[in-house]
Design a protein around this motif. Structure first.
Motif, mmCIF file in Angstrom:
data_model
loop_
_atom_site.group_PDB
_atom_site.id
_atom_site.type_symbol
_atom_site.label_atom_id
_atom_site.label_comp_id
_atom_site.label_asym_id
_atom_site.label_seq_id
_atom_site.Cartn_x
_atom_site.Cartn_y
_atom_site.Cartn_z
ATOM 1 N N CYS A 122 3.580 13.776 14.065
ATOM 2 C CA CYS A 122 2.398 12.921 14.122
ATOM 3 C C CYS A 122 1.454 13.402 15.217
ATOM 4 O O CYS A 122 1.876 13.701 16.326
ATOM 5 N N ASP A 146 -4.414 13.036 13.124
ATOM 6 C CA ASP A 146 -3.931 12.747 11.769
ATOM 7 C C ASP A 146 -3.985 11.247 11.481
ATOM 8 O O ASP A 146 -4.361 10.828 10.385
ATOM 9 N N LEU A 147 -3.591 10.451 12.457
ATOM 10 C CA LEU A 147 -3.614 8.994 12.265
ATOM 11 C C LEU A 147 -5.036 8.497 12.063
ATOM 12 O O LEU A 147 -5.296 7.659 11.206
ATOM 13 N N SER A 172 -7.510 10.158 10.894
ATOM 14 C CA SER A 172 -8.076 10.631 9.625
ATOM 15 C C SER A 172 -7.498 9.891 8.416
ATOM 16 O O SER A 172 -8.085 9.923 7.345
ATOM 17 N N GLU A 173 -6.371 9.197 8.606
ATOM 18 C CA GLU A 173 -5.773 8.447 7.489
ATOM 19 C C GLU A 173 -6.721 7.401 6.954
ATOM 20 O O GLU A 173 -6.784 7.159 5.761
ATOM 21 N N ASP A 174 -7.410 6.726 7.846
ATOM 22 C CA ASP A 174 -8.303 5.651 7.390
ATOM 23 C C ASP A 174 -9.727 5.799 7.925
ATOM 24 O O ASP A 174 -10.521 4.882 7.801
ATOM 25 N N TYR A 210 -4.397 3.220 18.535
ATOM 26 C CA TYR A 210 -3.405 4.131 17.961
ATOM 27 C C TYR A 210 -2.558 4.773 19.055
ATOM 28 O O TYR A 210 -1.350 4.955 18.888
ATOM 29 N N PRO A 263 -2.460 2.688 11.199
ATOM 30 C CA PRO A 263 -2.508 3.711 10.154
ATOM 31 C C PRO A 263 -1.434 3.423 9.110
ATOM 32 O O PRO A 263 -0.378 2.875 9.417
ATOM 33 N N TYR A 264 -1.719 3.803 7.884
ATOM 34 C CA TYR A 264 -0.799 3.519 6.784
ATOM 35 C C TYR A 264 0.593 4.107 7.035
ATOM 36 O O TYR A 264 1.598 3.449 6.781
ATOM 37 N N SER A 265 0.672 5.323 7.539
ATOM 38 C CA SER A 265 1.981 5.948 7.776
ATOM 39 C C SER A 265 2.779 5.178 8.822
ATOM 40 O O SER A 265 4.002 5.028 8.708
#
Length: 160
Positions: free
Chosen positions: A31, A35-36, A38-40, A48, A127-129
């Motif tokens: 992670c 990346d987090l 850019s997820e949403d 975050y 974030p979704y993940s």
């Protein structure tokens, strides 16, 4: 409590910690904050970072608990008082730390568990993940909390 029963509980906690650490470490090792975000498409980097900080803290507690539990499992016979004290500590730091982290980036909605919904509530949308990870971990933490609640009560009684 019999030594066999206590040994079985400690073994069960060991498996729980192994599984939990694999999931948390796997997530954290793969992670990045970018990346987090850019997820949403969020700009909530501060939130975050706090989520990841709480997860890293939980990882450290679980890793230390795993070392303790593995040490207990190597002892023959297992020292009952040390095992019970360790299980109390695991309940207090790992389990309760999962449901109510130090930095309060999420909290447990205890009413949700009665309705069959997930009980972890976030102050902001994660974030979704991260959400998927927490949903997956929640069930095993809930089960382990029920398993270890006895040690919470017994240890407090003994200390009074």
């Amino acid at each position: 409590m019999s030594n066999d029963s206590l040994h079985a509980h400690v073994k069960k906690v060991s498996v729980f910690l192994d599984d939990t650490l694999k999931e948390i470490s796997g997530y954290l090792n793969n992670c990045k904050l970018e990346d987090l975000m850019s997820e949403d498409g969020s700009r909530a980097s501060g939130y975050y970072m706090e989520l990841l900080k709480a997860l890293r803290r939980l990882e450290v507690f679980c890793d230390e608990a795993k070392d303790t539990v593995n040490g207990l499992l190597r002892e023959e016979p297992m020292r009952e008082t040390a095992a019970e004290r360790s299980l109390y500590g695991i309940h207090h730091q790992c389990i309760l730390g999962f449901f109510s982290p130090k930095n309060d980036v999420w909290y447990e909605n205890s009413r949700a568990s009665y309705s069959g919904r997930r009980s972890i509530t976030f102050h902001h949308q994660p974030p979704y993940s991260f959400l998927r990870l927490m949903e997956h971990l929640e069930m095993s933490f809930q089960q382990m909390r029920e398993e270890l609640s006895y040690y919470e009560t017994a240890y407090k009684k003994r200390m009074s």
